[in-house]
Design an enzyme around this catalytic site. Sequence first.
Site, PDB file in Angstrom:
ATOM      1  N   LYS A 149     -27.939 -31.389  31.201  1.00 47.03           N
ATOM      2  CA  LYS A 149     -29.103 -30.710  31.799  1.00 47.03           C
ATOM      3  C   LYS A 149     -28.710 -29.465  32.608  1.00 47.03           C
ATOM      4  O   LYS A 149     -29.464 -28.500  32.650  1.00 47.03           O
ATOM      5  CB  LYS A 149     -29.883 -31.681  32.694  1.00 47.03           C
ATOM      6  CG  LYS A 149     -30.632 -32.753  31.909  1.00 47.03           C
ATOM      7  CD  LYS A 149     -31.467 -33.625  32.839  1.00 47.03           C
ATOM      8  CE  LYS A 149     -32.125 -34.767  32.073  1.00 47.03           C
ATOM      9  NZ  LYS A 149     -32.998 -35.584  32.920  1.00 47.03           N
ATOM     10  N   ASP A 180     -39.228 -33.516  34.327  1.00 45.53           N
ATOM     11  CA  ASP A 180     -39.027 -34.833  34.957  1.00 45.53           C
ATOM     12  C   ASP A 180     -39.930 -35.008  36.184  1.00 45.53           C
ATOM     13  O   ASP A 180     -40.556 -36.051  36.373  1.00 45.53           O
ATOM     14  CB  ASP A 180     -37.569 -35.009  35.389  1.00 45.53           C
ATOM     15  CG  ASP A 180     -36.656 -35.335  34.206  1.00 45.53           C
ATOM     16  OD1 ASP A 180     -37.161 -35.842  33.191  1.00 45.53           O
ATOM     17  OD2 ASP A 180     -35.447 -35.075  34.314  1.00 45.53           O
TER      18      ASP A 180
HETATM   19  P1  NAP Z   1     -26.674 -38.558  39.520  1.00 50.69           P
HETATM   20  O1  NAP Z   1     -26.918 -37.093  39.544  1.00 50.69           O
HETATM   21  O2  NAP Z   1     -25.370 -39.098  39.045  1.00 50.69           O
HETATM   22  O3  NAP Z   1     -26.930 -39.085  41.024  1.00 50.69           O
HETATM   23  C1  NAP Z   1     -26.724 -40.439  41.338  1.00 50.69           C
HETATM   24  C2  NAP Z   1     -27.280 -40.738  42.724  1.00 50.69           C
HETATM   25  O4  NAP Z   1     -27.187 -42.144  42.933  1.00 50.69           O
HETATM   26  C3  NAP Z   1     -26.517 -40.073  43.868  1.00 50.69           C
HETATM   27  O5  NAP Z   1     -27.421 -39.816  44.915  1.00 50.69           O
HETATM   28  C4  NAP Z   1     -25.507 -41.179  44.251  1.00 50.69           C
HETATM   29  O6  NAP Z   1     -25.052 -41.068  45.582  1.00 50.69           O
HETATM   30  C5  NAP Z   1     -26.386 -42.384  44.110  1.00 50.69           C
HETATM   31  N1  NAP Z   1     -25.707 -43.665  43.870  1.00 50.69           N
HETATM   32  C6  NAP Z   1     -24.955 -44.015  42.798  1.00 50.69           C
HETATM   33  N2  NAP Z   1     -24.571 -45.302  42.902  1.00 50.69           N
HETATM   34  C7  NAP Z   1     -25.086 -45.784  44.066  1.00 50.69           C
HETATM   35  C8  NAP Z   1     -25.040 -47.029  44.744  1.00 50.69           C
HETATM   36  N3  NAP Z   1     -24.393 -48.092  44.211  1.00 50.69           N
HETATM   37  N4  NAP Z   1     -25.705 -47.163  45.924  1.00 50.69           N
HETATM   38  C9  NAP Z   1     -26.379 -46.118  46.463  1.00 50.69           C
HETATM   39  N5  NAP Z   1     -26.454 -44.891  45.870  1.00 50.69           N
HETATM   40  C10 NAP Z   1     -25.814 -44.735  44.685  1.00 50.69           C
HETATM   41  O7  NAP Z   1     -27.786 -39.327  38.627  1.00 50.69           O
HETATM   42  P2  NAP Z   1     -29.296 -38.838  38.330  1.00 50.69           P
HETATM   43  O8  NAP Z   1     -29.308 -38.027  37.103  1.00 50.69           O
HETATM   44  O9  NAP Z   1     -29.834 -38.281  39.587  1.00 50.69           O
HETATM   45  O10 NAP Z   1     -30.027 -40.228  37.955  1.00 50.69           O
HETATM   46  C11 NAP Z   1     -30.386 -41.192  38.941  1.00 50.69           C
HETATM   47  C12 NAP Z   1     -31.245 -42.281  38.295  1.00 50.69           C
HETATM   48  O11 NAP Z   1     -32.492 -41.741  37.838  1.00 50.69           O
HETATM   49  C13 NAP Z   1     -30.609 -42.944  37.076  1.00 50.69           C
HETATM   50  O12 NAP Z   1     -30.785 -44.334  37.194  1.00 50.69           O
HETATM   51  C14 NAP Z   1     -31.407 -42.403  35.901  1.00 50.69           C
HETATM   52  O13 NAP Z   1     -31.459 -43.339  34.843  1.00 50.69           O
HETATM   53  C15 NAP Z   1     -32.774 -42.210  36.532  1.00 50.69           C
HETATM   54  N6  NAP Z   1     -33.636 -41.204  35.824  1.00 50.69           N
HETATM   55  C16 NAP Z   1     -34.795 -41.634  35.258  1.00 50.69           C
HETATM   56  C17 NAP Z   1     -35.630 -40.720  34.613  1.00 50.69           C
HETATM   57  C18 NAP Z   1     -36.922 -41.212  33.961  1.00 50.69           C
HETATM   58  O14 NAP Z   1     -37.515 -40.468  33.163  1.00 50.69           O
HETATM   59  N7  NAP Z   1     -37.396 -42.396  34.271  1.00 50.69           N
HETATM   60  C19 NAP Z   1     -35.300 -39.369  34.547  1.00 50.69           C
HETATM   61  C20 NAP Z   1     -34.096 -38.950  35.176  1.00 50.69           C
HETATM   62  C21 NAP Z   1     -33.275 -39.887  35.806  1.00 50.69           C
HETATM   63  P3  NAP Z   1     -23.769 -40.153  45.939  1.00 50.69           P
HETATM   64  O15 NAP Z   1     -24.292 -38.730  46.048  1.00 50.69           O
HETATM   65  O16 NAP Z   1     -23.305 -40.688  47.230  1.00 50.69           O
HETATM   66  O17 NAP Z   1     -22.784 -40.325  44.812  1.00 50.69           O
END
Ligand code: NAP
Length: 282
Positions: free
Chosen positions: A70, A107
């Site tokens: 992305k 999104d």
């Molecule tokens: P990302 O950029 O990798 O960010 C991950 C986030 O989660 C960061 O804030 C990270 O904190 C935090 N994190 C990871 N493991 C954790 C834990 N065990 N406890 C607390 N915080 C934790 O990922 P992303 O792209 O933002 O995606 C996040 C979620 O959104 C995913 O589950 C994804 O599947 C979902 N999503 C869903 C949709 C939909 O259409 N439904 C669309 C987009 C994303 P740190 O900064 O401290 O590492």
Amino acid sequence: MPLAAPTRYAVIGNPVAHSKSPWIHARFAEQTGQQLAYGTICAPVDEFASQVRDFFAAGGGGLNVTVPFKLQAFDLAQDHASARARAAGAVNTLWMSNGQLHGCNTDGVGLVNDLRRLGARLAGARVLLAGAGGAARGIVLPLIEAGCASIDIANRTPARAVELAASFAGAGHGAALRGTSYADLPAGTQWDLVINATASSLSDEAPPLPARAYAAGGLAYDLMYAARPTAFMRQAAADGAAGTADGLGMLVEQAAESFFIWRGVRPDPAPVLADLRKQLSA
Ligand code: NAP
């Protein structure tokens, strides 16, 4: 006279075989009578740009972009990126117009549309956003534009939450933004809406939110979706949230917005979401 081949669309990512987008867009096309074919492209991690160029050079109509591309998609389309894409710094929808590559991020608007479907009142809402990664960045501006009064952003790495809040300080609409650690969330505060934009549910964990986080009627929304309620949703129900939801509706709504951008026709997400939910639970 032979029929013209349907315009081609695809989701590009790595991995991408699990993607529900081909099924969702096939349903939208059927529903709206649009002639299109929608597939998947698994791009090697160092070949994203060339695969995008080849796709459009061969007459492709549009691409959805998923993990891990992305940000690269934003770089490719940044000369013609929508305000939503610029706010998110990421693109999940690409298309060509007048020979130029355009990008948007659907999104956030997908989340807002799904929250409205669930009956959430966003105008004046106090929001707690857990997480400060790519997904969190993509939803902040649409929440501000929907009239949320305040957004507290908490993250495991607090500096990312502080930076995310600061980057939207001038976004207008009067929303108060704060970035913090979980431990430093203001004691005794309750929120109308708590959104889990962390990846914690992948490991069946909930982010460490304070107890009694939910105001009367408060809603908990996990961006992740699963066959069963996620750890965050279970935590929220135990903590007194009036409603809990996962991100399956957001997935369908963001797809509907992409479809609208490409085809100029708005599909009805409701029956598609209902069928997808049945598939997921089966
Ligand atoms: P990302 O950029 O990798 O960010 C991950 C986030 O989660 C960061 O804030 C990270 O904190 C935090 N994190 C990871 N493991 C954790 C834990 N065990 N406890 C607390 N915080 C934790 O990922 P992303 O792209 O933002 O995606 C996040 C979620 O959104 C995913 O589950 C994804 O599947 C979902 N999503 C869903 C949709 C939909 O259409 N439904 C669309 C987009 C994303 P740190 O900064 O401290 O590492």
